[in-house]
Design an enzyme around this catalytic site. Structure first.
Site, PDB file in Angstrom:
ATOM      1  N   PRO A 217       0.958  -1.274  -0.194  1.00 39.79           N
ATOM      2  CA  PRO A 217      -0.149  -0.003  -0.016  1.00 39.79           C
ATOM      3  C   PRO A 217       0.832   1.405  -0.002  1.00 39.79           C
ATOM      4  O   PRO A 217       0.900   1.868   0.984  1.00 39.79           O
ATOM      5  CB  PRO A 217      -0.814  -0.226   1.470  1.00 39.79           C
ATOM      6  N   LYS A 218       1.637   1.386  -0.961  1.00 35.28           N
ATOM      7  CA  LYS A 218       2.597   2.579  -1.189  1.00 35.28           C
ATOM      8  C   LYS A 218       1.980   3.862  -1.710  1.00 35.28           C
ATOM      9  O   LYS A 218       1.337   3.720  -2.708  1.00 35.28           O
ATOM     10  CB  LYS A 218       3.795   2.019  -1.844  1.00 35.28           C
ATOM     11  N   LYS A 219       2.552   4.697  -1.202  1.00 41.83           N
ATOM     12  CA  LYS A 219       2.176   6.196  -1.672  1.00 41.83           C
ATOM     13  C   LYS A 219       3.483   7.096  -1.697  1.00 41.83           C
ATOM     14  O   LYS A 219       4.444   7.080  -0.720  1.00 41.83           O
ATOM     15  CB  LYS A 219       1.304   7.055  -0.902  1.00 41.83           C
TER      16      LYS A 219
END
Length: 252
Positions: free
Chosen positions: A120-122
């Site tokens: 779940p990368k931002k």
């Protein structure tokens, strides 16, 4: 380009110039600062997806400095991992970590992490710095400070066995790929392991962490109710590829 060429060459997007190469993905001198803190158990239960089960009321907040990695380069990452249990179809119970949120400063591991494993990368601006006797870790989303964490620099050496045991546990995340009409095309619980781990040193010391509200960087959704433990360690390792352990789109 022929149909067969599309099938042969399709690995990641864009088709003709993917944002990242094929693995394996090896990391050298990967530095971890992990601060474990207590939080609201009701919020933990609300955020951890079945069939995972939360263990207690703790969260591991991780800052990871990666100066040398195959294909992904030099970058820094941070995020929250929640201790969980997973019960397989055969009844086997595993303890591991559910990756709730991740923020980092490099396009290739954002694209690769999301497309391959479902991390779940931002995009954000995490930073680790050694300031005299203190390790200082911050996360900015744009110009806004979202996390501030500090730790005493190498106050006491840690027994390597518990660190290696923790690194041997699986991690879980939800991989979501939308269809072209915005309905879910893929929605899976994915498991992966770190492999070929070499632990080069591990230390502990006093630690503190503050989490600040932000509309798009929701680390404060799991508020800190007090630090439980902190560790600082240096490794070489290989990031193992994932496997699907539950498909949410299959009929029960």
């Amino acid at each position: 380009m022929k149909l067969a060429d599309v099938r042969k060459n399709a690995f990641a997007m864009p088709l003709n110039n993917p944002a990242f190469p094929r693995g394996p993905y090896k990391f050298y001198n990967r530095e971890f600062i992990v601060i474990s803190y207590r939080t609201d158990p009701d919020i933990v239960r609300a955020l951890v997806p079945e069939p995972l089960e939360p263990i207690g009321d703790t969260v591991n907040y991780e800052f990871i400095r990666m100066p040398d990695s195959n294909g992904f380069g030099d970058y820094t990452e941070t995020g929250q991992v929640i201790p969980v249990r997973f019960r397989g179809d055969d009844g086997t119970v595993q303890e591991g970590g559910y990756v709730h949120a991740m923020y980092l400063d490099d396009n290739a591991p954002i694209a690769g992490g999301r497309e391959i494993w479902g991390f779940p990368k931002k995009l954000a601006k995490p930073k680790i710095s050694h300031q005299s006797e203190t390790i200082v870790c911050t996360l900015h989303f744009g110009t806004v400070l979202c996390v501030s964490a500090t730790m005493g620099y190498k106050h006491r050496e840690l027994d390597p066995a518990p660190i290696l045991a923790g690194l041997a546990k699986p991690s879980f995340m939800i991989k979501i790929i939308p269809h072209v009409d915005c309905t879910p095309r893929i929605c899976e619980l994915v498991r992966y392991y770190c492999k070929d781990v070499t632990l080069k040193g591990a230390w502990t010391g006093p630690a503190a962490i503050e989490l600040f509200e932000h509309a798009l960087c929701d680390v404060a959704r799991l508020p800190s109710r007090g630090v439980v433990a902190a560790s600082h360690y240096l490794t070489d390792l290989t990031l193992g590829l994932g496997e699907v352990v539950y498909d949410y789109l299959k009929e029960p």
